[in-house]
Design an enzyme around this catalytic site. Structure first.
Site, short mmCIF file in Angstrom:
data_model
loop_
_atom_site.label_atom_id
_atom_site.label_comp_id
_atom_site.label_asym_id
_atom_site.label_seq_id
_atom_site.Cartn_x
_atom_site.Cartn_y
_atom_site.Cartn_z
N SER A 133 -44.64 -47.64 -20.09
CA SER A 133 -43.34 -48.29 -19.75
C SER A 133 -43.00 -47.18 -18.79
O SER A 133 -43.32 -46.14 -18.68
CB SER A 133 -42.41 -48.68 -20.68
OG SER A 133 -41.18 -48.79 -20.09
N TYR A 146 -38.55 -44.58 -28.10
CA TYR A 146 -39.27 -45.34 -27.26
C TYR A 146 -39.88 -44.62 -26.07
O TYR A 146 -41.29 -44.63 -25.75
CB TYR A 146 -38.28 -46.57 -26.51
CG TYR A 146 -39.17 -47.62 -25.92
CD1 TYR A 146 -39.94 -48.59 -26.43
CD2 TYR A 146 -38.80 -47.87 -24.53
CE1 TYR A 146 -40.54 -49.48 -25.80
CE2 TYR A 146 -39.66 -48.55 -23.86
CZ TYR A 146 -40.45 -49.81 -24.40
OH TYR A 146 -41.41 -50.62 -23.83
P1 NAD Z 1 -42.65 -58.81 -26.88
O1 NAD Z 1 -41.42 -58.36 -27.86
O2 NAD Z 1 -42.18 -60.03 -26.08
O3 NAD Z 1 -43.88 -59.05 -27.72
C1 NAD Z 1 -44.43 -57.90 -28.54
C2 NAD Z 1 -45.33 -58.33 -29.42
O4 NAD Z 1 -45.64 -57.57 -30.41
C3 NAD Z 1 -44.41 -59.44 -30.20
O5 NAD Z 1 -45.34 -60.64 -30.68
C4 NAD Z 1 -44.25 -58.70 -31.77
O6 NAD Z 1 -44.18 -59.47 -32.86
C5 NAD Z 1 -45.33 -57.84 -31.71
N1 NAD Z 1 -45.04 -56.58 -32.58
C6 NAD Z 1 -43.94 -55.70 -32.58
N2 NAD Z 1 -44.16 -54.78 -33.29
C7 NAD Z 1 -45.26 -54.80 -34.20
C8 NAD Z 1 -46.06 -54.34 -35.01
N3 NAD Z 1 -45.22 -53.47 -35.73
N4 NAD Z 1 -47.17 -54.82 -35.57
C9 NAD Z 1 -47.63 -55.65 -35.04
N5 NAD Z 1 -47.11 -56.50 -33.99
C10 NAD Z 1 -45.81 -56.00 -33.37
O7 NAD Z 1 -42.82 -57.47 -26.09
P2 NAD Z 1 -43.17 -57.38 -24.65
O8 NAD Z 1 -41.94 -57.27 -23.55
O9 NAD Z 1 -44.19 -58.56 -24.20
O10 NAD Z 1 -43.81 -55.82 -24.52
C11 NAD Z 1 -45.26 -55.74 -24.59
C12 NAD Z 1 -45.44 -54.20 -24.28
O11 NAD Z 1 -45.01 -53.92 -22.96
C13 NAD Z 1 -44.81 -53.17 -25.03
O12 NAD Z 1 -45.57 -52.01 -25.40
C14 NAD Z 1 -43.64 -52.82 -24.44
O13 NAD Z 1 -42.97 -51.52 -24.54
C15 NAD Z 1 -44.17 -52.93 -22.97
N6 NAD Z 1 -42.97 -53.15 -21.92
C16 NAD Z 1 -42.30 -54.20 -22.03
C17 NAD Z 1 -41.56 -54.29 -20.82
C18 NAD Z 1 -40.37 -55.33 -20.72
O14 NAD Z 1 -39.75 -55.53 -19.88
N7 NAD Z 1 -40.90 -56.54 -21.13
C19 NAD Z 1 -41.05 -53.25 -19.92
C20 NAD Z 1 -42.04 -52.32 -20.06
C21 NAD Z 1 -43.06 -51.99 -21.13
#
Ligand code: NAD
Length: 246
Positions: A133, A146
């Site tokens: 991130s 985080y």
């Molecule tokens: P999201 O919440 O839409 O999806 C994450 C998925 O991971 C979900 O389906 C959830 O059920 C699953 N998950 C969470 N904890 C889990 C666990 N302990 N075991 C198994 N599955 C688990 O999130 P996203 O926004 O798609 O994020 C995906 C990645 O991108 C993450 O690493 C997040 O930190 C990173 N990220 C997202 C953003 C953003 O703005 N969306 C920004 C920077 C980084």
């Protein structure tokens, strides 16, 4: 391309888009997710998509997941460490146990999965793609767990790249704000704050994952995909940027 792809957190958001794009590229995909309901529905959409239910903070679950992935796909070529979750920090008195849980998902699981997939990835000249991130490099208050997990995965990326190269290339993507819901209200100001003029989409990240899997001269890197947000310099009173006390 008939590769075997392993994705964590493939049931929603960025991970789901990554699964879809690899499937469309002709690969087999195996994903783990903690959210059973929507993952079961998603897995029904494609014959080459395999779902394993579990919490990636549990190392035994990770072992069973990789055994399942080998059984279903016969090989592993790409590991995408995507799953993580947001968390509070020191201002909310986040406990030791809660801090540890975020590290277990965001940092320990990517290491353990890399270890479990190592022989397959070496054999197949594979790839590891980690999702960090922009919060690995900049912070809002109360985000220690985080930020630590994301800073850790950036360092894990270059460490793994040095250990596993030249057989396995290991890279990381640091997304900025990615809209993973349809419902979210996005204002003009939200978009205008980002130099690229838009909020990111899961496809913006997935495209970079697949791009990195095609390259053979990039390893150990973290590539920020945030529409330029981290590049904007802000001074109170300059260029319409004003600090306002709450
Ligand atoms: P999201 O919440 O839409 O999806 C994450 C998925 O991971 C979900 O389906 C959830 O059920 C699953 N998950 C969470 N904890 C889990 C666990 N302990 N075991 C198994 N599955 C688990 O999130 P996203 O926004 O798609 O994020 C995906 C990645 O991108 C993450 O690493 C997040 O930190 C990173 N990220 C997202 C953003 C953003 O703005 N969306 C920004 C920077 C980084």
């Amino acid at each position: 391309m008939n590769r075997g792809i392993v994705v964590t957190g493939g049931g929603h958001g960025i991970g789901k888009q990554i699964c879809v794009d690899f499937i469309k590229a002709g690969d087999k995909v195996c994903f783990i997710d903690i959210d059973d309901k929507r993952s079961v529905e998603f897995a029904k959409e494609y014959p080459n998509l395999f779902y394993f239910h579990g919490d990636i903070s549990n190392p035994l679950t990770l072992k069973e997941f990789i055994e399942f992935a080998i059984e279903k796909m016969g090989r592993i070529d790409v590991l995408v460490n995507n799953a993580c979750r947001g968390s509070k920090g020191i201002l909310s008195s986040l406990s030791y146990e809660e801090f540890d849980y975020i590290l277990s998902i965001g940092l320990k699981a990517p290491y353990e999965l890399s270890r479990l997939c190592k022989d397959e990835l070496i054999k197949n000249k594979g790839r590891i793609i980690n999702i960090a991130s922009s919060r690995a490099f900049q912070s809002e208050p109360d985000t220690e767990a985080y930020a630590s997990a994301k800073g850790g995965i950036v360092a894990l990326t270059h460490a793994l790249a040095i250990s596993l190269g030249p057989d396995v290339l290991v890279n990381c993507i640091a997304p900025g704000w990615i809209n993973v819901t349809d419902q979210q209200e996005l204002s003009y100001e939200d978009r205008a704050a980002i130099p690229a003029g838009k909020i990111g989409t899961p496809k913006d990240i997935s495209d970079m994952v697949l791009f990195l899997c095609q390259q053979d001269f990039i390893t150990g890197e973290t590539i920020t995909v945030d529409g330029g947000m981290n590049k904007r310099m802000i001074y109170h009173g300059d260029w319409n940027w004003y600090y306002r006390e709450n």
